[in-house]
Design a protein around this motif. Structure first.
Motif, mmCIF file in Angstrom:
data_model
loop_
_atom_site.group_PDB
_atom_site.id
_atom_site.type_symbol
_atom_site.label_atom_id
_atom_site.label_comp_id
_atom_site.label_asym_id
_atom_site.label_seq_id
_atom_site.Cartn_x
_atom_site.Cartn_y
_atom_site.Cartn_z
ATOM 1 N N VAL A 29 2.812 14.561 -0.660
ATOM 2 C CA VAL A 29 3.952 13.652 -0.752
ATOM 3 C C VAL A 29 3.477 12.258 -0.367
ATOM 4 O O VAL A 29 2.641 12.094 0.520
ATOM 5 C CB VAL A 29 5.109 14.089 0.165
ATOM 6 N N GLY A 30 4.002 11.267 -1.066
ATOM 7 C CA GLY A 30 3.550 9.901 -0.826
ATOM 8 C C GLY A 30 4.684 8.979 -0.424
ATOM 9 O O GLY A 30 5.852 9.229 -0.729
ATOM 10 N N THR A 31 4.319 7.919 0.263
ATOM 11 C CA THR A 31 5.262 6.862 0.627
ATOM 12 C C THR A 31 4.645 5.520 0.253
ATOM 13 O O THR A 31 3.506 5.238 0.626
ATOM 14 C CB THR A 31 5.559 6.877 2.141
ATOM 15 N N SER A 32 5.374 4.737 -0.514
ATOM 16 C CA SER A 32 4.942 3.379 -0.848
ATOM 17 C C SER A 32 5.730 2.387 -0.010
ATOM 18 O O SER A 32 6.897 2.622 0.314
ATOM 19 C CB SER A 32 5.159 3.098 -2.339
ATOM 20 N N TYR A 33 5.091 1.273 0.327
ATOM 21 C CA TYR A 33 5.717 0.270 1.195
ATOM 22 C C TYR A 33 5.981 -0.999 0.402
ATOM 23 O O TYR A 33 5.079 -1.516 -0.276
ATOM 24 C CB TYR A 33 4.829 0.010 2.405
ATOM 25 N N VAL A 34 7.200 -1.476 0.471
ATOM 26 C CA VAL A 34 7.624 -2.614 -0.339
ATOM 27 C C VAL A 34 8.499 -3.544 0.489
ATOM 28 O O VAL A 34 9.012 -3.170 1.541
ATOM 29 C CB VAL A 34 8.420 -2.148 -1.583
ATOM 30 N N ARG A 35 8.656 -4.750 -0.026
ATOM 31 C CA ARG A 35 9.659 -5.673 0.508
ATOM 32 C C ARG A 35 10.193 -6.515 -0.633
ATOM 33 O O ARG A 35 9.493 -6.763 -1.630
ATOM 34 C CB ARG A 35 9.086 -6.568 1.612
ATOM 35 N N LEU A 36 11.434 -6.916 -0.514
ATOM 36 C CA LEU A 36 11.999 -7.865 -1.460
ATOM 37 C C LEU A 36 11.408 -9.230 -1.160
ATOM 38 O O LEU A 36 11.243 -9.610 0.011
ATOM 39 C CB LEU A 36 13.520 -7.890 -1.335
ATOM 40 N N ARG B 135 0.831 -1.205 0.000
ATOM 41 C CA ARG B 135 0.000 0.000 0.000
ATOM 42 C C ARG B 135 0.865 1.254 0.000
ATOM 43 O O ARG B 135 2.094 1.190 0.076
ATOM 44 C CB ARG B 135 -0.913 0.006 1.223
ATOM 45 N N PHE B 136 0.200 2.411 -0.083
ATOM 46 C CA PHE B 136 0.908 3.677 0.027
ATOM 47 C C PHE B 136 0.145 4.590 0.980
ATOM 48 O O PHE B 136 -1.034 4.387 1.282
ATOM 49 C CB PHE B 136 1.065 4.339 -1.349
ATOM 50 N N SER B 137 0.833 5.593 1.478
ATOM 51 C CA SER B 137 0.211 6.623 2.306
ATOM 52 C C SER B 137 0.637 7.975 1.763
ATOM 53 O O SER B 137 1.611 8.074 1.005
ATOM 54 C CB SER B 137 0.648 6.481 3.772
ATOM 55 N N TYR B 138 -0.098 9.012 2.130
ATOM 56 C CA TYR B 138 0.265 10.350 1.641
ATOM 57 C C TYR B 138 -0.018 11.387 2.715
ATOM 58 O O TYR B 138 -0.824 11.190 3.616
ATOM 59 C CB TYR B 138 -0.495 10.684 0.356
ATOM 60 N N ASN B 139 0.688 12.506 2.591
ATOM 61 C CA ASN B 139 0.529 13.615 3.521
ATOM 62 C C ASN B 139 0.468 14.924 2.757
ATOM 63 O O ASN B 139 1.163 15.095 1.741
ATOM 64 C CB ASN B 139 1.694 13.683 4.521
ATOM 65 N N GLN B 140 -0.359 15.820 3.229
ATOM 66 C CA GLN B 140 -0.435 17.163 2.667
ATOM 67 C C GLN B 140 0.733 17.976 3.212
ATOM 68 O O GLN B 140 1.054 17.910 4.405
ATOM 69 C CB GLN B 140 -1.748 17.837 3.072
ATOM 70 N N ASP C 264 9.901 6.747 -1.306
ATOM 71 C CA ASP C 264 9.247 7.975 -1.741
ATOM 72 C C ASP C 264 8.405 7.736 -2.991
ATOM 73 O O ASP C 264 8.829 7.042 -3.919
ATOM 74 C CB ASP C 264 10.293 9.065 -2.050
ATOM 75 N N GLY C 265 7.220 8.352 -3.016
ATOM 76 C CA GLY C 265 6.395 8.304 -4.218
ATOM 77 C C GLY C 265 5.234 7.322 -4.130
ATOM 78 O O GLY C 265 4.995 6.694 -3.096
ATOM 79 N N PHE C 266 4.541 7.194 -5.258
ATOM 80 C CA PHE C 266 3.333 6.376 -5.331
ATOM 81 C C PHE C 266 3.584 5.153 -6.215
ATOM 82 O O PHE C 266 2.934 4.950 -7.235
ATOM 83 C CB PHE C 266 2.169 7.211 -5.869
ATOM 84 N N LEU C 267 4.564 4.354 -5.798
ATOM 85 C CA LEU C 267 4.948 3.171 -6.572
ATOM 86 C C LEU C 267 3.774 2.223 -6.764
ATOM 87 O O LEU C 267 3.621 1.609 -7.831
ATOM 88 C CB LEU C 267 6.096 2.457 -5.868
#
Length: 331
Positions: A160-167, A141-146, A177-180
């Protein structure tokens, strides 16, 4: 106990807190930063020969991008198509430039929270020509902040957005950083080339419209004037029609369609410095559906409604004829 003694005691306590804070900065923060990789994936994009995208559960079957004689194709099951322009280059750029900004978790207990489980994540696998995995990423998922001024006044602002990932072979969850997650969302058809017509309208000199009954006609340019059977046309109507032909995308793919009858309508475009382009239109399964195919993308059929792409292509002759001026009402 004297007031002077209390002040001295407070100074000792304050000094101890300052030392403790300094130790935290010197020990804990570098340790945390050491867990972050500069680049999540060390990727040489020139080695990538295939890309597999496995959507979230319930969002469609997996599909593959494959390099074939220097060109990319996208395939799902027995359906092969050209990919949307630049989509492969964008995927490779996204994967190459993954720079983690935070470490959110180090074990499986929070996978579900960040949507990086097998069923909740979008999985992206890159392989080389020997089918060796170069990267295997679970995109959650991703999250964002104004940021800045929420009400748009002077001072800027934005999201600004943050995407959450794992290998895939690791338990750690990283913030990127961003909306991956948005970059890789979508089904197979969202990645396919929907190009239908691409024509430089300035080069068009003749358009032939063959339609049912006696409604066929030819729109032809003589000098700077467009004519139908020697009659001057409405320049505004013609200009709007040509703008529609210049760049037109299909709507819904109609895969595995095979015409069982002749087309009910045919459009042919001729001109200078361009190959003749044609569009064939077949009757669909009901009165409101048409199946369209263009010479630009000959192996692909699109389904459209009368009020959609069909109406942009197959206008009746009266659409181009100037309307008579309105008579002034007698006072």
């Amino acid at each position: 106990m004297s007031k002077r003694f209390d002040n001295k005691k407070n100074l000792y306590i304050l000094g101890a807190l300052v030392i403790l804070l300094g130790l935290t900065v010197l020990i804990r923060i570098p340790k945390r930063q050491a867990t972050l990789k500069e680049n999540l994936i060390n990727l040489d994009t020139s080695r990538v020969s295939s890309i597999t995208i496995i959507p979230r559960i319930g969002e469609g079957a997996p599909f593959d991008f494959t390099k074939n004689s220097g060109r990319w194709i996208v395939k799902q099951g027995d359906i092969t198509s050209a990919p949307e322009k630049d989509v492969v280059q964008n995927i490779l750029a996204e994967m190459r430039d993954l720079k983690p900004k935070s470490l959110e978790a180090v074990d499986k207990s929070r996978w579900k929270e960040f949507s990086v489980t097998d069923s909740l994540a979008i999985r992206v696998i890159l392989r080389d020509e020997n089918n060796k995995s170069l990267a295997d990423l679970m995109v959650g998922r991703f999250s964002y902040n104004q940021t800045g001024n929420t009400y748009g006044r002077s001072g800027g602002g934005g999201i600004v957005g943050t995407s959450y990932v794992r290998l895939c072979n690791e338990k750690k969850i990283y913030g990127i950083d961003g909306f991956l997650a948005l970059s890789f969302s979508g089904k197979f058809n969202d990645y396919r080339d929907k190009s239908f017509l691409k024509i430089n309208k300035e080069d068009i000199t003749k358009i032939s419209l063959k339609m049912p009954g006696d409604s066929s006609f030819v729109l032809e340019k003589k000098g700077k004037i467009w004519l139908i059977g020697g009659k001057t046309t409405d320049s505004v109507a013609v200009a709007g029609y040509l703008n529609g032909l210049a760049f037109l995308n299909g709507q819904e793919f109609r895969d595995n369609y095979k015409p069982s009858a002749d087309p009910v309508s045919i459009l042919t475009v001729e001109g200078n410095n361009l190959l003749n382009a044609s569009v064939k239109c077949y009757k669909g399964e009901n009165e409101s559906e048409f199946i369209l195919n263009s010479s630009l993308n000959p192996g692909i059929y699109f389904s459209g409604k009368r009020e959609g792409i069909y109406s942009k292509l197959f206008q009746p002759e009266k659409f181009f004829i100037p309307k008579p001026p309105k008579k002034d009402r007698k006072k």
